[in-house]
Write a protein that holds these residues in place. Structure first.
Motif, PDB file in Angstrom:
ATOM      1  N   LYS A 252      68.100  47.104  37.974  1.00 18.61           N
ATOM      2  CA  LYS A 252      69.166  46.295  38.597  1.00 18.61           C
ATOM      3  C   LYS A 252      68.536  45.138  39.390  1.00 18.61           C
ATOM      4  CE  LYS A 252      73.195  48.593  38.029  1.00 18.61           C
ATOM      5  NZ  LYS A 252      73.646  48.131  36.748  1.00 18.61           N
ATOM      6  N   LEU A 253      67.436  45.448  40.113  1.00 18.76           N
ATOM      7  CA  LEU A 253      66.756  44.395  40.880  1.00 18.76           C
ATOM      8  C   LEU A 253      66.205  43.321  39.945  1.00 18.76           C
ATOM      9  CD1 LEU A 253      64.542  46.123  43.610  1.00 18.76           C
ATOM     10  CD2 LEU A 253      66.646  44.830  43.932  1.00 18.76           C
ATOM     11  N   LEU A 254      65.626  43.773  38.830  1.00 15.35           N
ATOM     12  CA  LEU A 254      65.021  42.831  37.880  1.00 15.35           C
ATOM     13  C   LEU A 254      66.066  41.867  37.310  1.00 15.35           C
ATOM     14  CD1 LEU A 254      62.566  45.204  35.993  1.00 15.35           C
ATOM     15  CD2 LEU A 254      61.912  43.102  37.160  1.00 15.35           C
ATOM     16  N   GLU A 255      67.306  42.332  37.234  1.00 16.22           N
ATOM     17  CA  GLU A 255      68.362  41.443  36.727  1.00 16.22           C
ATOM     18  C   GLU A 255      68.585  40.278  37.691  1.00 16.22           C
ATOM     19  OE1 GLU A 255      71.699  44.053  36.109  1.00 16.22           O
ATOM     20  OE2 GLU A 255      70.619  45.112  34.503  1.00 16.22           O
ATOM     21  N   LYS A 256      68.218  40.501  38.982  1.00 16.25           N
ATOM     22  CA  LYS A 256      68.447  39.443  39.991  1.00 16.25           C
ATOM     23  C   LYS A 256      67.235  38.529  40.172  1.00 16.25           C
ATOM     24  CE  LYS A 256      70.990  42.571  42.866  1.00 16.25           C
ATOM     25  NZ  LYS A 256      70.685  43.250  44.103  1.00 16.25           N
ATOM     26  N   GLY A 257      66.034  39.019  39.828  1.00 15.14           N
ATOM     27  CA  GLY A 257      64.842  38.194  40.036  1.00 15.14           C
ATOM     28  C   GLY A 257      63.584  39.011  39.901  1.00 15.14           C
ATOM     29  N   SER A 258      62.447  38.410  40.305  1.00  9.33           N
ATOM     30  CA  SER A 258      61.189  39.127  40.103  1.00  9.33           C
ATOM     31  C   SER A 258      61.010  40.230  41.145  1.00  9.33           C
ATOM     32  CB  SER A 258      60.011  38.157  40.116  1.00  9.33           C
ATOM     33  OG  SER A 258      60.065  37.406  41.289  1.00  9.33           O
ATOM     34  N   VAL A 259      60.274  41.249  40.725  1.00 15.05           N
ATOM     35  CA  VAL A 259      60.074  42.446  41.558  1.00 15.05           C
ATOM     36  C   VAL A 259      58.578  42.736  41.650  1.00 15.05           C
ATOM     37  CG1 VAL A 259      60.517  44.941  41.717  1.00 15.05           C
ATOM     38  CG2 VAL A 259      62.298  43.426  40.826  1.00 15.05           C
ATOM     39  N   THR A 260      58.134  43.068  42.860  1.00 14.72           N
ATOM     40  CA  THR A 260      56.743  43.472  43.055  1.00 14.72           C
ATOM     41  C   THR A 260      56.721  44.922  43.519  1.00 14.72           C
ATOM     42  OG1 THR A 260      56.227  41.244  43.759  1.00 14.72           O
ATOM     43  CG2 THR A 260      54.618  42.911  44.322  1.00 14.72           C
ATOM     44  N   ALA A 261      55.798  45.694  42.935  1.00 17.13           N
ATOM     45  CA  ALA A 261      55.623  47.074  43.402  1.00 17.13           C
ATOM     46  C   ALA A 261      54.454  47.094  44.368  1.00 17.13           C
ATOM     47  CB  ALA A 261      55.333  47.986  42.225  1.00 17.13           C
ATOM     48  N   SER A 262      54.552  47.903  45.393  1.00 19.19           N
ATOM     49  CA  SER A 262      53.459  48.020  46.347  1.00 19.19           C
ATOM     50  C   SER A 262      53.227  49.501  46.642  1.00 19.19           C
ATOM     51  CB  SER A 262      53.823  47.267  47.627  1.00 19.19           C
ATOM     52  OG  SER A 262      53.058  47.767  48.691  1.00 19.19           O
TER      53      SER A 262
END
Ligand SMILES: Cc1cc2nc3c(=O)[nH]c(=O)nc-3n(C[C@H](O)[C@H](O)[C@H](O)COP(=O)(O)OP(=O)(O)OC[C@H]3O[C@@H](n4cnc5c(N)ncnc54)[C@H](O)[C@@H]3O)c2cc1C
Length: 414
Positions: A252-262
């Protein structure tokens, strides 16, 4: 129509739910035809649980078990009161396949082999004289005036089922068939899937796992999701139950924009404390290369990858040559190992996809369609969200058994 083409029940799909339904109806005396488009029955079942088959979840309290199906628990209470988790244990045990329970109550066959589950189910249907037509794809389902169904196949054969059970899983012809019959079908969408990254150093860690870490998923510099548990690095990204159970939210987050995992590799140690631990390690091993001493704190390959990151570059340095700033940067990295998430592995790798028939269109007392009382809807055909851990297969055993039992009862009534 020749008599040999007319059946009390025709089951479409030889997966776990279809085989359970066919076997149960035939065991009670129904004349059953099982159609499967693949050459072999239970192909997907043989791949479950990494080849070990997480056959159910040993939560024997039905209410507690159903709490794992937040939107569907009220619907499912009726079928689960007829075929429970204990019934699954008894079913397989009686057929010579006892189950063992592992972490998170996940149950597996004692033999640790999914093929043995397939064999039990195949034996169940064969022993009860289910007629099996594998390599036969169903292309259409037509309701006849007398309430029976004409089942059309790709090879242009037609069979009549007084009852039909749709156990074809998600995707494919099942959706088209259901829509044509007037059902509301939510398009399947990969749900429990591994996450991908293009960070090559993560790919290089394939097979390494961290049994206790915290992972945060960030967007626009803000932490959006935080989970603590075990993670598995793979040749495409990250996986493991925790990641799988989070993938829906990440998607769902990826549909809104880029995502970083930490990843915080030491979630229960403050940064200052971790710095002191690293300092003590360096003090103890002053003349040794970092690549040889950091593995005291983590898996060797992980230490190597971290030390070789472009913003760290400490693998070939001796501990006494590391500056305070470099040490602090290393510690920071151990608490914030970040990499981009590029997507999710596609549909074919999804452990579960949501989607399927709207639950309000199903009569859960016997698993029939509310629109067509002679049509049963089973397993993954139903739009039920659930976590990994054996819940999907239990849904198949229960819905298959309830429908199979009902098919016989109503055929006698006719
Ligand atoms: C890699 C993987 C691992 C998994 N591991 C687990 C696990 O350990 N535990 C767990 O609980 N769940 C697991 N799952 C989920 C579980 O496998 C599914 O929920 C389950 O198989 C659904 O069973 P089903 O009978 O509804 O459908 P399926 O197993 O999908 O079977 C449907 C059958 O219908 C056939 N079919 C489809 N269309 C037609 C047609 N038109 N005509 C004739 N036949 C047709 C298909 O070929 C298929 O054999 C896993 C899933 C995957 C992908």
């Amino acid at each position: 129509m020749q008599n040999n083409r007319i059946f009390d029940l025709i089951v479409i799909g030889g997966g776990p739910s279809g085989m359970m339904c066919a076997g149960r109806a035939a065991e009670l005396g129904s004349r059953v035809l099982l159609t499967e488009k693949n050459k072999d029955l239970g192909k997907k079942l043989s791949l479950t649980g990494g080849g070990r088959c997480n056959i159910t979840n040993a939560e024997f309290d039905t209410r507690a078990f159903l709490a794992n199906f937040p939107e569907a628990k009220e619907f499912l209470f009726s079928p689960f009161s007829k075929f429970s988790i204990q019934d699954t244990f008894n079913f397989f045990e009686k057929k010579g396949l006892p189950l063992v329970v592992e972490g998170r109550k996940r149950a597996f066959p004692k033999t640790q082999n999914a093929n043995d589950v397939v064999a039990v189910m195949k034996n169940y249907i064969k022993k009860n004289n289910v007629e099996i037509k594998s390599g036969m794809k169903v292309t259409g389902l037509k309701k006849n005036e007398d309430g029976t169904f004409s089942v059309q196949t790709k090879s242009e054969e037609t069979f009549i089922g007084k009852k039909v059970a749709l156990a074809s899983g998600i995707g494919g012809e099942g959706v088209t068939i259901l829509e044509k019959l007037g059902h509301t079908v939510k398009e399947p969408n990969p749900n429990l899937v591994p996450l991908t990254t293009d960070a090559k150093w993560i790919h290089a860690l394939s097979g390494v796992s961290l049994s206790f870490m915290t992972i945060r998923f960030r967007q626009d510099g803000k932490n959006k999701i935080k989970k603590t548990g075990k993670i598995l690095f793979t040749h495409f990204g990250i996986s493991g139950p925790l990641v799988l159970n989070t993938s829906f939210e990440v998607k769902k987050l990826l549909e809104k924009g880029s995502v970083t995992a930490s990843i915080d590799m030491f979630p229960d140690t403050e940064e200052n404390e971790l710095d002191r631990r690293v300092w003590r390690l360096f003090e103890k091993n002053k003349n040794k290369l970092l690549k040889n001493i950091l593995p005291e704190m983590m898996e060797k390959s992980l230490a190597e990858q971290i030390l070789n990151l472009p913003d760290i570059q400490l693998a070939e340095k001796e501990a006494n040559a590391v500056t305070k700033e470099e040490r602090k940067a290393l510690v920071k990295k151990m608490k914030d190992l970040s990499f981009p998430i590029t997507g999710t592995l596609g549909f074919e790798k999804a452990l579960i996809a949501d989607g399927g028939v709207a639950l309000t269109e199903v009569n859960f007392t016997n698993m029939t369609s509310k629109i067509h009382p002679n049509l049963y809807l089973l397993g993954d055909v139903l739009d039920i969200n659930r976590p990994s851990g054996g819940f999907s297969l239990q849904l198949c055993w229960t819905t298959g058994w309830v429908a199979g039992s009902d098919a016989r009862k109503t055929c006698i009534d006719k």
